[in-house]
Design an enzyme around this catalytic site. Structure first.
Site, PDB file in Angstrom:
ATOM      1  CD  GLN A  79     -11.403   3.162   4.385  1.00  0.00           C
ATOM      2  OE1 GLN A  79     -11.263   2.010   4.751  1.00  0.00           O
ATOM      3  NE2 GLN A  79     -11.536   3.481   3.114  1.00  0.00           N
ATOM      4  NE  ARG A 134      -8.354   9.949   6.216  1.00  0.00           N
ATOM      5  CZ  ARG A 134      -7.794   8.824   5.830  1.00  0.00           C
ATOM      6  NH1 ARG A 134      -7.298   8.729   4.619  1.00  0.00           N
ATOM      7  NH2 ARG A 134      -7.732   7.780   6.626  1.00  0.00           N
ATOM      8  CG  ASN A 135     -14.100   8.516   8.662  1.00  0.00           C
ATOM      9  OD1 ASN A 135     -14.832   8.109   7.764  1.00  0.00           O
ATOM     10  ND2 ASN A 135     -12.937   7.960   8.938  1.00  0.00           N
ATOM     11  CE  LYS A 166      -6.673   2.993  12.743  1.00  0.00           C
ATOM     12  NZ  LYS A 166      -6.408   4.375  13.142  1.00  0.00           N
ATOM     13  N   GLY A 183       0.837  -1.200   0.000  1.00  0.00           N
ATOM     14  CA  GLY A 183       0.000   0.000   0.000  1.00  0.00           C
ATOM     15  C   GLY A 183       0.866   1.243   0.000  1.00  0.00           C
ATOM     16  CB  SER A 184       1.593   3.775  -1.999  1.00  0.00           C
ATOM     17  OG  SER A 184       0.513   3.724  -2.918  1.00  0.00           O
ATOM     18  CB  ALA A 210      -1.224   9.890   7.431  1.00  0.00           C
ATOM     19  CE  LYS A 241     -10.506   5.101  13.585  1.00  0.00           C
ATOM     20  NZ  LYS A 241     -10.261   6.130  12.560  1.00  0.00           N
TER      21      LYS A 241
HETATM   22  P1  13P Z   1      -9.692   9.228   9.571  1.00  0.00           P
HETATM   23  O1  13P Z   1      -9.628   7.974   8.749  1.00  0.00           O
HETATM   24  O2  13P Z   1     -11.065   9.652   9.934  1.00  0.00           O
HETATM   25  O3  13P Z   1      -8.848  10.330   9.004  1.00  0.00           O
HETATM   26  O4  13P Z   1      -9.026   8.868  10.969  1.00  0.00           O
HETATM   27  C1  13P Z   1      -7.661   8.702  11.007  1.00  0.00           C
HETATM   28  C2  13P Z   1      -7.373   7.710  11.996  1.00  0.00           C
HETATM   29  O5  13P Z   1      -7.708   6.557  11.857  1.00  0.00           O
HETATM   30  C3  13P Z   1      -6.681   8.188  13.174  1.00  0.00           C
HETATM   31  O6  13P Z   1      -6.160   7.112  13.861  1.00  0.00           O
END
Ligand code: 13P
Length: 355
Positions: free
Chosen positions: A304, A270-271, A122, A10-11, A155, A206
């Site tokens: 996700q 991001r979610n 995840k 993965g990248s 990230a 989560k």
């Molecule tokens: P997001 O995928 O919502 O950006 O969450 C990042 C994450 O998993 C933090 O551990």
């Protein structure tokens, strides 16, 4: 002495944030080969006149996913998945969860029999036999022992080498210790657990709570309401995980994979950001689709949380559990346009759901 070869499958931004740790740590320990391999799914993508693959191999950066972060001079990237995986003794999987079924099927019978695997993914899938965690999919399709690494790990923060932590959950502490050697650095603390399903369920579920908190923020409610949703979310995460996998431990939910990841993702993920924007667009009378927002905010990456909410809802629907998880169910109704976002604060009463 045989040296273990490490490959990142993965990248994505998270993969690019983790690779510098791998590149650093393989050079510190004779147990590992000095080169880290990486599979780049969009190798042919052109960025400012060069392919992403060339840029990664020449500049050791991925400007599309994690600009400005040095990946490591000892990284060798390839667009050929099978080639990257075939000689690897340690396979690190870090791809969107919905791609993992096809990735593992492509690799069936093509990885070393005694390789070990770790998943940073995840998410979960509903297969013909019911729900399936990504670590279970890797175990089943590739016949490999699979650990997981889960934590509050945005990230870009990792890329900036800001302090972060995670757990590595493995079938044995010895296996966990091998992976800790590969990932732990001065700015990244790793704890070892043996609750693989618990850690993975935390990282998966989560994302639904992050959507709920994003909706609360999009509606401009205050901290009290946010705390209600996060607390209820953690309660439902634990109940759902323990119902599906009875060996899951309570303590896991207070580790970096549980509470830690929940706080991170509800503050800066991001979610959360996308759910907030989605709710604000709805409130302004000019609603936007999730797909449109994925383009605008995530550069086309798939969210996700939306996919996970739909998978989890399917598991609950088939088993008649919808009323047992009022927050999860309400989030799913909201994101699919079946009830208004304001119902997030009425999750206990919404649509006949009872606590
Ligand atoms: P997001 O995928 O919502 O950006 O969450 C990042 C994450 O998993 C933090 O551990």
């Amino acid at each position: 002495l045989k040296q273990s070869r490490v490959a990142m499958v993965g990248s994505s931004a998270l993969a690019c944030a983790m690779v510098p740790m791998l590149c650093h740590n393989v050079l510190q320990d004779e147990q590992f080969d000095n080169t880290v391999m990486m599979w780049v799914h969009d190798a042919a993508h052109v960025h400012e006149g060069r392919t992403i693959l060339d840029i990664i191999n020449q500049d050791h950066q991925n400007p599309k996913e994690l600009p400005g972060v040095h990946l490591g001079d000892n990284l060798v990237a390839s667009g050929n998945l099978e080639e990257v995986a075939k000689d690897a003794d340690v396979l690190v999987f870090c791809a969107p969860h919905e791609s993992m079924h096809s990735i593992t099927r492509r690799l069936m019978g093509k990885v070393k029999r005694d390789a070990i695997a770790i998943s940073l993914v995840k998410g979960m899938r509903v297969g013909r036999d019911g729900p399936q965690l990504i670590s279970q999919m890797i175990r089943k399709n590739l016949n490999l022992d699979c650990s997981v690494l889960i934590g509050g790990n945005v990230a870009s923060d990792l890329g900036n080498k800001e302090l972060s932590e995670a757990v590595i959950a493995s079938s044995s502490r010895e296996m966990g210790a091998v992976f800790r050697k590969l990932f732990q650095t001065s700015y990244f603390y790793v704890d070892i657990l043996q609750d693989v399903a618990g850690a993975e369920m935390c990282g998966t579920l989560k994302n639904i709570v992050a959507l709920a908190v994003g909706i609360v923020d999009g509606l401009d409610y205050g901290c009290n309401a946010k705390a209600v949703v996060m607390r209820q979310g953690l309660t439902e995460m634990r109940k759902f995980a323990k119902t599906l996998y009875p060996n899951v431990r309570n303590e896991t939910f207070f580790e970096s994979c549980g509470l830690g990841d929940l706080i991170t993702t509800c503050s800066g993920g991001r979610n959360h950001a996308t759910a907030e924007a989605w709710t604000r667009a709805w409130k302004s009378g000019a609603p936007k689709t999730w797909t449109k927002l994925e383009e605008e905010i995530l550069g086309g990456q798939r969210l996700q949380g939306v996919a996970t909410s739909n998978v989890v809802q399917e598991v609950m629907r088939v088993r008649g559990w919808e009323s047992t998880y009022p927050l999860f169910s309400t989030v799913n109704r909201i994101i699919n346009g079946r009830v208004e976002p304001s119902q997030i604060l009425h999750f206990c009463q919404a649509n006949g759901i009872q606590t």
